[in-house]
Structures are given as C-alpha cells and as structure tokens.
Design a protein around this motif. Structure first.
Motif, PDB file in Angstrom:
ATOM      1  N   ILE A 232       0.856  -1.175   0.000  1.00  0.00           N
ATOM      2  CA  ILE A 232       0.000   0.000   0.000  1.00  0.00           C
ATOM      3  C   ILE A 232       0.897   1.232   0.000  1.00  0.00           C
ATOM      4  O   ILE A 232       2.037   1.165   0.482  1.00  0.00           O
ATOM      5  CB  ILE A 232      -0.940  -0.009   1.239  1.00  0.00           C
ATOM      6  N   ASP A 233       0.419   2.342  -0.568  1.00  0.00           N
ATOM      7  CA  ASP A 233       1.188   3.586  -0.518  1.00  0.00           C
ATOM      8  C   ASP A 233       1.353   4.012   0.932  1.00  0.00           C
ATOM      9  O   ASP A 233       0.436   3.853   1.745  1.00  0.00           O
ATOM     10  CB  ASP A 233       0.477   4.703  -1.294  1.00  0.00           C
TER      11      ASP A 233
ATOM     12  N   ASP B 216      -5.936  -5.302  -6.996  1.00  0.00           N
ATOM     13  CA  ASP B 216      -6.067  -4.136  -6.129  1.00  0.00           C
ATOM     14  C   ASP B 216      -7.472  -4.091  -5.563  1.00  0.00           C
ATOM     15  O   ASP B 216      -8.435  -4.434  -6.244  1.00  0.00           O
ATOM     16  CB  ASP B 216      -5.816  -2.839  -6.911  1.00  0.00           C
ATOM     17  N   VAL B 217      -7.576  -3.646  -4.312  1.00  0.00           N
ATOM     18  CA  VAL B 217      -8.879  -3.468  -3.677  1.00  0.00           C
ATOM     19  C   VAL B 217      -8.861  -2.131  -2.944  1.00  0.00           C
ATOM     20  O   VAL B 217      -7.857  -1.756  -2.355  1.00  0.00           O
ATOM     21  CB  VAL B 217      -9.212  -4.642  -2.711  1.00  0.00           C
ATOM     22  N   ASP B 218      -9.973  -1.385  -3.042  1.00  0.00           N
ATOM     23  CA  ASP B 218     -10.109  -0.138  -2.308  1.00  0.00           C
ATOM     24  C   ASP B 218     -10.692  -0.461  -0.936  1.00  0.00           C
ATOM     25  O   ASP B 218     -11.871  -0.802  -0.816  1.00  0.00           O
ATOM     26  CB  ASP B 218     -11.010   0.839  -3.063  1.00  0.00           C
TER      27      ASP B 218
ATOM     28  N   LYS C 243      -2.703  -3.457  -2.697  1.00  0.00           N
ATOM     29  CA  LYS C 243      -2.295  -4.438  -3.718  1.00  0.00           C
ATOM     30  C   LYS C 243      -2.026  -5.761  -3.007  1.00  0.00           C
ATOM     31  O   LYS C 243      -1.258  -5.822  -2.060  1.00  0.00           O
ATOM     32  CB  LYS C 243      -1.054  -3.978  -4.466  1.00  0.00           C
TER      33      LYS C 243
ATOM     34  N   LYS D  71     -14.095   0.855   0.558  1.00  0.00           N
ATOM     35  CA  LYS D  71     -15.408   0.336   0.155  1.00  0.00           C
ATOM     36  C   LYS D  71     -16.078  -0.472   1.259  1.00  0.00           C
ATOM     37  O   LYS D  71     -17.287  -0.688   1.218  1.00  0.00           O
ATOM     38  CB  LYS D  71     -15.295  -0.490  -1.116  1.00  0.00           C
TER      39      LYS D  71
ATOM     40  N   ILE E 284      -1.583   8.458   1.996  1.00  0.00           N
ATOM     41  CA  ILE E 284      -2.789   8.528   1.171  1.00  0.00           C
ATOM     42  C   ILE E 284      -3.560   9.764   1.584  1.00  0.00           C
ATOM     43  O   ILE E 284      -3.831   9.975   2.771  1.00  0.00           O
ATOM     44  CB  ILE E 284      -3.650   7.258   1.361  1.00  0.00           C
TER      45      ILE E 284
ATOM     46  N   ALA F 138      -8.692   7.091  -2.679  1.00  0.00           N
ATOM     47  CA  ALA F 138      -8.877   5.644  -2.502  1.00  0.00           C
ATOM     48  C   ALA F 138      -7.719   5.063  -1.689  1.00  0.00           C
ATOM     49  O   ALA F 138      -6.580   5.496  -1.824  1.00  0.00           O
ATOM     50  CB  ALA F 138      -8.960   4.959  -3.854  1.00  0.00           C
TER      51      ALA F 138
ATOM     52  N   LYS G  76      -5.931   2.102  -1.837  1.00  0.00           N
ATOM     53  CA  LYS G  76      -5.707   0.936  -2.708  1.00  0.00           C
ATOM     54  C   LYS G  76      -4.682  -0.003  -2.100  1.00  0.00           C
ATOM     55  O   LYS G  76      -3.531   0.350  -1.894  1.00  0.00           O
ATOM     56  CB  LYS G  76      -5.223   1.387  -4.083  1.00  0.00           C
TER      57      LYS G  76
END
Length: 164
Positions: free
Chosen positions: A44-45, A125-127, A57, A130, A48, A53, A55
C-alpha cells in the motif's frame, strides 16, 4: 529374568530413538523443491490523501515447482463479501467492517479456486474504503486474517498514513 527387563527397556528405547518420527531435520540443509514458498504479500502507498482511494495491492506468489491453488473466498480476488482484513488506527482501535457478509456452502465448489503455475504471481487491487470507513487522519495498519479459508499465508502487515 531380572536382567532381561532392563535390557529389554534399553533396547526399546534405542529402537524408538531411530524412528523417522523422532528425527529432527537439518535446518541448515537446502529446502526441497516441494517446500519452496507459496504465499501472498500486501502493498500500500505509505501516504494517502484524505478523500482518496485506499488501494491495497494483494499479490500471490508461487515459488514452488508445482501448480498451486487457493480459494479466492476471503481474498481481494472476489468483491468484498466478507471480513478478511483487520484495519486498526495507531491506537489499536479497529475500524469496523461495513461490507456485505456472504453465506457460503462448504466445501467451496471447484470454481472458487484459482490456480497459479510454478514461478508465477497473481495480483489484484482493492479499495479498502469500500468496506472500512476510515474517516480520521492518522496512521493505520492492515493485517490479513483470511488464511483459514483461502489457504494463503501473508507474513507481513502494511501501514499507511491517511490525511491531508
């Protein structure tokens, strides 16, 4: 007769020490090809921006010499349909899961498995937003908890800062 019992006991003890079940494997020896790793990793970043988002990975690696499969249930390889992540803020407070909770038939049918060839990897990838309502700025950690269903081992967690 009295001498036979100690001799018999010593013989049984000696023979049981030679059993395959009591041998300790050499940890310095190279792993056989069948024991090479099959695992997943999350990325992940680090930072954020608020409103963006989140995101995540999720990558599965097959470093073995054979085709491996895993159940996609409780992984990002299907839409968020169950709680398989623990999302916590820097104080250890859990961000509650607010996504759907699917009821499943057991055992999983054949079409719920994904196959991965030797040496390959598969990413998605998943947000996270959500299903996990992150509203406050701060540091958060994510731990994968779906290994009992999917069969995937994720050795690491991810940490990110959410904010301005």
């Amino acid at each position: 007769m009295k001498k036979i019992i100690p001799i018999l006991s010593a013989a049984i003890l000696l023979l049981s020490a030679c059993s395959q079940n009591t041998r300790v494997p050499n940890s310095n020896a190279a792993k056989p090809a069948a024991e090479k790793e099959f695992f997943a990793r999350m990325r992940i970043d680090e930072k954020i921006k608020e409103g963006g988002a989140v995101k995540l990975k999720f990558t599965v690696y097959n470093q073995t010499d054979s085709v491996k499969q895993f159940c996609k249930w409780h992984t990002p390889f299907e839409p968020l349909m169950s709680k398989y992540l623990d999302v916590k803020d820097e104080n250890g407070t859990e961000v509650g899961y607010q996504g759907p909770m699917a009821k499943r038939i057991m055992p999983p049918p054949a079409d719920s498995y994904l196959k991965l060839n030797p040496g390959d990897s598969l990413s998605v990838d998943v947000d996270v937003l959500k299903a996990y309502p992150i509203k406050k700025a701060g540091k958060y950690s994510i731990v994968y908890t779906g290994q009992n269903m999917s069969g995937l081992v994720v050795k690491d967690s991810v940490v990110f800062e959410y904010g301005k």
